[in-house]
Motif scaffolding. Structure first.
Motif, short mmCIF file in Angstrom:
data_model
loop_
_atom_site.label_atom_id
_atom_site.label_comp_id
_atom_site.label_asym_id
_atom_site.label_seq_id
_atom_site.Cartn_x
_atom_site.Cartn_y
_atom_site.Cartn_z
N ILE A 69 45.72 2.22 -48.23
CA ILE A 69 46.00 3.51 -48.89
C ILE A 69 45.48 3.46 -50.32
O ILE A 69 44.83 4.41 -50.78
N ASP A 70 45.73 2.36 -51.03
CA ASP A 70 45.25 2.22 -52.41
C ASP A 70 43.73 2.24 -52.46
O ASP A 70 43.13 2.89 -53.32
N THR A 71 43.09 1.54 -51.51
CA THR A 71 41.63 1.52 -51.45
C THR A 71 41.08 2.92 -51.20
O THR A 71 40.11 3.35 -51.83
N GLN A 72 41.71 3.64 -50.26
CA GLN A 72 41.29 5.01 -49.95
C GLN A 72 41.47 5.91 -51.15
O GLN A 72 40.64 6.77 -51.42
N LYS A 73 42.55 5.72 -51.91
CA LYS A 73 42.79 6.51 -53.11
C LYS A 73 41.68 6.27 -54.12
O LYS A 73 41.15 7.21 -54.72
N LEU A 80 35.57 12.20 -56.04
CA LEU A 80 35.79 13.31 -56.94
C LEU A 80 34.87 13.22 -58.16
O LEU A 80 34.26 14.20 -58.57
N VAL A 81 34.74 12.03 -58.73
CA VAL A 81 33.87 11.83 -59.89
C VAL A 81 32.43 12.16 -59.52
O VAL A 81 31.73 12.86 -60.26
N SER A 119 35.38 18.57 -48.29
CA SER A 119 36.36 19.59 -48.64
C SER A 119 37.79 19.09 -48.42
O SER A 119 38.67 19.30 -49.25
N ASP A 120 38.02 18.40 -47.30
CA ASP A 120 39.35 17.85 -47.01
C ASP A 120 39.77 16.83 -48.06
O ASP A 120 40.91 16.82 -48.52
N THR A 124 42.82 17.10 -50.72
CA THR A 124 43.85 16.07 -50.80
C THR A 124 44.01 15.59 -52.24
O THR A 124 45.12 15.41 -52.73
N LEU A 125 42.89 15.39 -52.93
CA LEU A 125 42.93 14.85 -54.29
C LEU A 125 43.31 15.87 -55.34
O LEU A 125 43.98 15.53 -56.32
#
Length: 196
Positions: A69-73, A80-81, A119-120, A124-125
């Protein structure tokens, strides 16, 4: 590990101390087989002070899940960047004038992902779709140009790749006139309509 019904997040955090929490809304399970079977697990009826004990292997599995989860975040934040960089470069170049608004397919292609995934992930972010994020960039660019240049509103809409700057200019003529920055509100309204 403990399964609890969330009533007050602040109280839960204070009572639990350090560690991990995985919280999800029950709606997340609708349409999944787990949604119908989850109530059969006895530990969901444990009291708050009763712990669900895990074996060493189960603890390792949970730790791996949180690592993923942390890696995916982190990957999502990097996405996003990169997305913001691509969109800003697009509007800073002549691309908007030459091609109009950027297409989701082109941006996703540059990110090496599908438009839907892009887009998903952005939703989410940020809570916004890719289209909405582009709209935010356009609004910021419009505000910047309104406050730092002497370009007309029609010229700004043209530079941002919006369709029919002449009709937008006519739209402005029927609005009450005021200081230059007040046009920003009208421009932002037009941008919202154009991207819808």
């Amino acid at each position: 590990m403990q399964a609890v019904e969330l009533v007050d997040l602040n109280t839960l955090i204070q009572d639990c101390g350090s560690g991990w929490m995985l919280l999800f809304h029950p709606d997340f399970l609708y349409g999944h087989m787990l949604g119908t079977t989850i109530k059969s697990y006895g530990y969901f009826s444990y009291e708050f002070n009763e712990a669900l004990h895990l074996s060493g292997k189960e603890e390792q599995t949970v730790a791996e899940i949180f690592t993923k989860i942390d890696t995916q975040k982190k990957a999502g934040n990097a996405l996003l960047v990169q997305f913001e960089k691509i969109v800003n470069q697009y509007f800073d170049s002549q691309a908007a004038i030459d091609r109009g608004l950027p297409s989701m397919d082109d941006i996703a292609s540059q990110l090496n992902i599908s438009p839907r995934y892009m887009s998903d992930m952005l939703r989410t972010l940020t809570g916004q779709s890719a289209q909405q994020r582009i709209q935010e960039v356009i609004i910021e660019k419009a505000k910047e140009k309104l406050s730092t240049t002497t370009l007309s509103v029609a010229e700004i809409t043209y530079e941002l790749g919006l369709e029919r700057p002449q009709s937008f200019n006519n739209y402005l003529k029927i609005k009450p006139t005021g200081p230059r920055l007040n046009f920003g509100r009208v421009l932002i309204k037009h941008i919202s309509v154009s991207l819808s």
